[in-house]
Design a protein around this motif. Structure first.
Motif, short mmCIF file in Angstrom:
data_model
loop_
_atom_site.label_atom_id
_atom_site.label_comp_id
_atom_site.label_asym_id
_atom_site.label_seq_id
_atom_site.Cartn_x
_atom_site.Cartn_y
_atom_site.Cartn_z
N VAL A 241 1.24 -1.02 -0.10
CA VAL A 241 -0.03 0.08 0.24
C VAL A 241 1.08 1.22 0.33
N MET A 242 0.65 2.21 -0.79
CA MET A 242 1.37 3.21 -0.95
C MET A 242 0.28 4.49 -0.66
N LEU A 243 0.59 5.85 0.34
CA LEU A 243 -0.04 6.56 0.61
C LEU A 243 -0.16 7.83 -0.04
N ALA A 244 -1.12 8.36 -0.51
CA ALA A 244 -0.77 9.74 -0.69
C ALA A 244 -2.25 11.06 -0.22
N GLU A 245 -1.69 12.26 0.61
CA GLU A 245 -2.96 13.09 0.78
C GLU A 245 -3.04 13.98 0.15
N ASN A 246 -2.56 14.24 -1.13
CA ASN A 246 -2.79 15.72 -2.32
C ASN A 246 -2.60 15.12 -3.18
N ALA A 247 -3.63 15.69 -4.44
CA ALA A 247 -2.76 15.14 -5.60
C ALA A 247 -1.26 15.21 -6.60
N THR A 248 -0.65 15.87 -5.64
CA THR A 248 0.95 15.83 -6.51
C THR A 248 1.44 15.34 -5.51
N GLN A 249 1.56 14.40 -4.23
CA GLN A 249 2.14 13.00 -3.91
C GLN A 249 1.51 12.01 -4.95
N ALA A 250 0.13 12.14 -5.09
CA ALA A 250 -0.63 10.90 -5.31
C ALA A 250 0.15 10.56 -7.18
N ARG A 251 0.31 12.47 -7.80
CA ARG A 251 1.06 11.98 -9.04
C ARG A 251 2.54 11.63 -9.17
N ALA A 252 2.80 12.11 -8.12
CA ALA A 252 4.55 11.07 -7.83
C ALA A 252 4.66 9.65 -7.25
N ALA A 253 3.86 9.16 -6.97
CA ALA A 253 3.56 7.88 -6.60
C ALA A 253 2.82 7.37 -7.14
N ARG A 254 1.95 7.52 -8.34
CA ARG A 254 1.72 7.08 -9.55
C ARG A 254 2.99 7.20 -10.81
N ASN A 255 3.76 7.72 -10.60
CA ASN A 255 4.74 7.53 -11.80
C ASN A 255 6.40 6.82 -11.61
N LYS A 256 6.13 6.59 -9.94
CA LYS A 256 7.44 6.50 -9.42
C LYS A 256 7.03 4.70 -9.43
N SER A 257 5.48 4.43 -9.33
CA SER A 257 5.30 3.01 -8.53
C SER A 257 4.21 2.15 -9.52
N GLY B 19 9.26 0.85 8.01
CA GLY B 19 7.77 2.47 7.01
C GLY B 19 6.77 1.80 7.24
N LEU B 20 6.29 1.88 8.41
CA LEU B 20 4.93 1.54 8.89
C LEU B 20 3.94 2.40 10.04
N GLU B 21 2.89 2.55 10.61
CA GLU B 21 2.69 3.40 11.10
C GLU B 21 2.43 2.55 12.22
N ARG B 22 3.48 3.67 13.51
CA ARG B 22 3.10 2.86 14.85
C ARG B 22 2.04 1.95 15.74
N THR B 23 0.62 2.51 15.20
CA THR B 23 -0.88 2.22 15.42
C THR B 23 -0.29 0.12 14.53
N THR C 155 9.60 3.01 18.40
CA THR C 155 9.10 3.56 17.07
C THR C 155 10.19 3.63 15.85
N ARG C 156 11.72 3.05 15.86
CA ARG C 156 12.77 2.72 14.98
C ARG C 156 12.39 1.39 14.70
N VAL C 157 11.90 0.53 15.16
CA VAL C 157 11.51 -0.29 13.89
C VAL C 157 9.74 0.15 12.96
N ALA C 158 9.53 0.81 13.40
CA ALA C 158 8.11 1.95 12.58
C ALA C 158 8.70 2.53 11.67
N GLU C 159 9.66 3.38 11.71
CA GLU C 159 10.74 3.83 10.78
C GLU C 159 11.23 2.91 10.07
N LYS C 160 11.78 1.63 10.01
CA LYS C 160 12.57 0.92 9.61
C LYS C 160 12.10 0.20 8.32
#
Length: 249
Positions: free
Chosen positions: A28-44, A226-230, A219-224
Motif C-alpha cells: 500500500v502506498m499513501l498520498a494525501e493530495n494530488a501532488t503526492q498522488a502524481r509522484a506515487a503514480r509515476n514512481k510505482s 515503513g509502517l505506522e506505529r498503530t 518507534t525505530r522499528v516503525a521507521e525501519k
C-alpha cells in the motif's frame, strides 16, 4: 499481492484502508493530495488507485481527467467520497473510473471492489468521452491504452508448460555460511506452505529480526519497516509476537 495507491486527505481514512489492504497481502502506498498522488503514480505504477474526490489542492475528478488526457490512466481507479452527488459519480465513471465507493466504506464493499478492480487488465476506452467533453471532433493527443512503457495490470497466471514440475528453489543452498538466527529460520521456510501461511512465517521472522536489531524500540522499528506505529502494533499482535520476548532473543 498488488500495489495499491490510496489517495485521501484524511489521515484516519488512509491509515484504516492501509491496514485493511495490508492485512490482505497488498503493498500500500499513501498520498494525501494530488501532488503526492502524481509522484506515487509515476514512481510505482500502482495496480489500482483508491482516489478521494474532495481534496484541498486538486479534486479527484480533475486528477482523474488529467491522467486520462495524459495517457496515464493505465490502472483501474476507484473514486471515494462521502459527499459526492450522483452527477459527480457519473462524471467520474464517464471519464474512466472503474467504480465509486461511498463513505463510510464497509469492509465487504471495499474488498469486493478491490478484487474486481485487480481483475481488470485495462481501463475503459475513454477517447470518445474525452473528445466529447473537449467539444471537438479531433482525436485526443494520447490513446488511453497501456503501452510498453506503461505495463498493464493483468494478474499473473501460472503456466504449467513454462515450468518444470520438478523445479525447486533451494533457499538454504544459496545462503552464505555463519548465518544469523533470523537468516537460518528464513532458510528453513517451506515453499510448500499455502501463500497466506508462508507470508505469516516470513513476516514473523522479519519483524522479530527488526525488533532484535532495534532493541524492541517500536518507534525505530516503525521507521525501519515503513509502517505506522498503530499498524505495527496490530501486525505484531496478529503474528503473536511479544515485544519483550523478541528483545530477549
Amino acid at each position: 499481492m498488488a500495489n495499491i495507491l490510496v489517495v485521501d486527505d484524511e489521515m484516519g481514512i488512509r491509515e484504516l484502508l492501509s491496514e485493511i489492504l495490508y492485512d490482505e497481502g497488498h503493498v500500500v502506498m499513501l498520498a494525501e493530495n494530488a501532488t503526492q498522488a502524481r509522484a506515487a503514480r509515476n514512481k510505482s505504477r500502482p495496480d489500482l488507485v483508491l482516489l478521494d474526490i474532495w481534496m484541498p489542492d486538486t479534486d479527484g475528478v480533475t486528477l482523474l481527467k488529467e491522467w486520462a488526457l495524459n495517457g496515464q490512466l493505465t490502472m483501474p481507479v476507484v473514486m471515494m467520497s462521502g459527499h459526492a452527488s450522483i452527477d459527480t459519480a457519473v462524471e467520474a465513471t464517464r471519464i474512466g473510473a472503474l467504480d465509486f465507493l461511498e463513505k463510510p466504506i464497509t469492509l465487504q464493499k471495499l474488498l469486493h471492489t478491490v478484487q474486481q478492480g485487480l481483475l481488470r487488465s485495462t481501463p475503459p476506452d475513454i477517447n470518445k468521452v474525452v473528445n466529447q467533453q473537449m467539444g471537438t471532433g479531433q482525436t485526443a493527443a494520447k490513446t488511453y491504452a497501456p503501452t510498453d512503457a506503461t505495463p498493464t495490470i493483468t494478474p499473473t497466471q501460472h503456466n504449467p508448460s513454462e515450468t518444470s514440475p520438478t523445479a525447486e528453489i533451494n533457499v538454504a543452498s544459496s545462503m552464505p555460511p555463519h548465518l544469523s538466527p533470523s537468516a537460518l529460520e528464513l532458510s528453513k521456510l517451506s515453499l510448500e506452505l499455502p501463500l497466506r501461511e508462508a507470508r505469516d512465517c516470513f513476516e514473523r521472522i522479519y519483524f522479530e529480526y527488526h525488533l532484535q536489531q532495534e532493541n524492541a524500540n517500536i518507534t525505530r522499528v516503525a521507521e525501519k519497516t515503513g509502517l505506522e506505529r498503530t499498524h505495527l502494533y496490530r501486525k505484531l499482535k496478529q503474528l503473536n509476537i511479544a515485544i519483550s520476548k523478541a528483545n530477549k532473543k
